[in-house]
Design a protein around this motif. Sequence first.
Motif, PDB file in Angstrom:
ATOM      1  N   MET A  16       0.894  -1.039   0.072  1.00 47.55           N
ATOM      2  CA  MET A  16       0.126   0.105   0.123  1.00 47.55           C
ATOM      3  C   MET A  16       0.789   1.341   0.003  1.00 47.55           C
ATOM      4  O   MET A  16       2.081   1.126   0.038  1.00 47.55           O
ATOM      5  N   ARG A  17       0.241   2.422  -0.200  1.00 48.73           N
ATOM      6  CA  ARG A  17       0.750   3.690   0.094  1.00 48.73           C
ATOM      7  C   ARG A  17      -0.286   4.474   0.907  1.00 48.73           C
ATOM      8  O   ARG A  17      -1.380   4.566   0.400  1.00 48.73           O
ATOM      9  N   PRO A  18       0.223   5.152   1.939  1.00 47.90           N
ATOM     10  CA  PRO A  18      -0.892   5.741   2.921  1.00 47.90           C
ATOM     11  C   PRO A  18      -1.686   7.002   2.102  1.00 47.90           C
ATOM     12  O   PRO A  18      -2.926   7.102   2.594  1.00 47.90           O
ATOM     13  N   CYS A  20      -2.858   6.710  -0.782  1.00 48.78           N
ATOM     14  CA  CYS A  20      -3.714   6.261  -1.922  1.00 48.78           C
ATOM     15  C   CYS A  20      -5.274   5.885  -1.426  1.00 48.78           C
ATOM     16  O   CYS A  20      -5.345   5.285  -0.524  1.00 48.78           O
ATOM     17  N   PRO A  21      -6.047   6.547  -1.981  1.00 44.93           N
ATOM     18  CA  PRO A  21      -7.404   6.414  -1.408  1.00 44.93           C
ATOM     19  C   PRO A  21      -8.093   4.890  -1.547  1.00 44.93           C
ATOM     20  O   PRO A  21      -8.867   4.496  -0.828  1.00 44.93           O
ATOM     21  N   TYR A  22      -7.561   4.132  -2.698  1.00 42.21           N
ATOM     22  CA  TYR A  22      -8.075   2.806  -2.522  1.00 42.21           C
ATOM     23  C   TYR A  22      -7.399   1.893  -1.573  1.00 42.21           C
ATOM     24  O   TYR A  22      -8.074   0.799  -0.790  1.00 42.21           O
ATOM     25  N   CYS A  23      -6.159   2.323  -1.000  1.00 39.95           N
ATOM     26  CA  CYS A  23      -5.660   1.713   0.236  1.00 39.95           C
ATOM     27  C   CYS A  23      -6.277   2.120   1.466  1.00 39.95           C
ATOM     28  O   CYS A  23      -6.725   1.237   2.261  1.00 39.95           O
ATOM     29  N   LYS A  57       3.082  -5.858 -11.145  1.00 39.44           N
ATOM     30  CA  LYS A  57       2.700  -4.397 -11.558  1.00 39.44           C
ATOM     31  C   LYS A  57       2.902  -3.444 -10.236  1.00 39.44           C
ATOM     32  O   LYS A  57       2.697  -4.088  -9.256  1.00 39.44           O
ATOM     33  N   ARG A  58       2.692  -2.129 -10.449  1.00 41.45           N
ATOM     34  CA  ARG A  58       3.102  -1.177  -9.398  1.00 41.45           C
ATOM     35  C   ARG A  58       1.994  -0.875  -8.458  1.00 41.45           C
ATOM     36  O   ARG A  58       1.873  -0.125  -7.582  1.00 41.45           O
ATOM     37  N   GLN A  59       0.754  -1.246  -8.935  1.00 38.03           N
ATOM     38  CA  GLN A  59      -0.417  -0.747  -8.524  1.00 38.03           C
ATOM     39  C   GLN A  59      -0.818  -1.197  -6.934  1.00 38.03           C
ATOM     40  O   GLN A  59      -0.395  -2.252  -6.571  1.00 38.03           O
ATOM     41  N   VAL A  60      -1.286  -0.252  -6.414  1.00 39.07           N
ATOM     42  CA  VAL A  60      -1.724  -0.632  -5.005  1.00 39.07           C
ATOM     43  C   VAL A  60      -3.082  -0.107  -4.859  1.00 39.07           C
ATOM     44  O   VAL A  60      -3.461   0.668  -5.322  1.00 39.07           O
ATOM     45  N   PRO A  61      -3.940  -0.839  -3.839  1.00 41.96           N
ATOM     46  CA  PRO A  61      -3.575  -1.659  -2.766  1.00 41.96           C
ATOM     47  C   PRO A  61      -3.349  -3.085  -3.580  1.00 41.96           C
ATOM     48  O   PRO A  61      -3.694  -3.304  -4.537  1.00 41.96           O
ATOM     49  N   CYS A  62      -2.374  -3.888  -3.124  1.00 44.44           N
ATOM     50  CA  CYS A  62      -2.228  -5.395  -3.310  1.00 44.44           C
ATOM     51  C   CYS A  62      -2.019  -6.226  -2.218  1.00 44.44           C
ATOM     52  O   CYS A  62      -1.411  -6.037  -1.415  1.00 44.44           O
TER      53      CYS A  62
HETATM   54  N1  LIG Z   1      -9.082   0.182  -9.002  1.00 46.59           N
HETATM   55  C1  LIG Z   1      -8.017   0.445  -8.152  1.00 46.59           C
HETATM   56  C2  LIG Z   1      -7.364   1.284  -8.207  1.00 46.59           C
HETATM   57  C3  LIG Z   1      -5.988   1.419  -7.596  1.00 46.59           C
HETATM   58  C4  LIG Z   1      -4.917   2.561  -8.152  1.00 46.59           C
HETATM   59  O1  LIG Z   1      -5.553   3.445  -8.954  1.00 46.59           O
HETATM   60  N2  LIG Z   1      -4.053   2.705  -7.362  1.00 46.59           N
HETATM   61  C5  LIG Z   1      -3.062   3.923  -7.613  1.00 46.59           C
HETATM   62  C6  LIG Z   1      -2.757   4.537  -6.454  1.00 46.59           C
HETATM   63  S1  LIG Z   1      -3.955   5.542  -5.770  1.00 46.59           S
HETATM   64  C7  LIG Z   1      -1.687   3.286  -8.337  1.00 46.59           C
HETATM   65  O2  LIG Z   1      -1.435   2.145  -7.716  1.00 46.59           O
HETATM   66  N3  LIG Z   1      -0.998   3.975  -9.038  1.00 46.59           N
HETATM   67  C8  LIG Z   1       0.505   3.420  -9.461  1.00 46.59           C
HETATM   68  C9  LIG Z   1       1.293   4.138  -8.600  1.00 46.59           C
HETATM   69  O3  LIG Z   1       0.975   4.644  -7.532  1.00 46.59           O
HETATM   70  O4  LIG Z   1       2.418   3.843  -8.922  1.00 46.59           O
HETATM   71  C10 LIG Z   1      -8.279  -0.274  -6.802  1.00 46.59           C
HETATM   72  O5  LIG Z   1      -9.611  -0.041  -6.421  1.00 46.59           O
HETATM   73  O6  LIG Z   1      -7.487  -0.773  -5.985  1.00 46.59           O
END
Ligand SMILES: N[C@@H](CCC(=O)N[C@@H](CS)C(=O)NCC(=O)O)C(=O)O
Length: 91
Positions: A16-18, A20-23, A57-62
């Motif tokens: 996660m990242r603090p 990040c709204p999805y986190c 991939k870099r996406q969070v949350p995971c």
């Molecule tokens: N649909 C996804 C959206 C996740 C998303 O957009 N996360 C952003 C951060 S808010 C992300 O990982 N962006 C790439 C990054 O931060 O490097 C979910 O609900 O988890």
Amino acid sequence: MSLPAVSDLNRLSLYMRPSCPYCVRVADFCGQAEIALENRNIAEGIHLEALMTGGGKRQVPCLQIIDDQGQSHWLYESLDIIGYLKQQFAI
Ligand SMILES: N[C@@H](CCC(=O)N[C@@H](CS)C(=O)NCC(=O)O)C(=O)O
């Protein structure tokens, strides 16, 4: 791909990242459900590298889920993570 059943919190880590709204969505759910997940902030290089290598991939949350064989499964998407946790902890 089906995900393993896990009831032991030690087998789960949230990348996660603090900010990040999805986190925050996942964290809020965990707070309400009293599920104390280990958080791994990807601002720390070691965690970002683990996410990229393992999840792909870099996406969070995971959510990293470690099965009985010690194999990792990587679950992206906040709503899917919440759904998985609800199922595992019968919430
Ligand atoms: N649909 C996804 C959206 C996740 C998303 O957009 N996360 C952003 C951060 S808010 C992300 O990982 N962006 C790439 C990054 O931060 O490097 C979910 O609900 O988890």
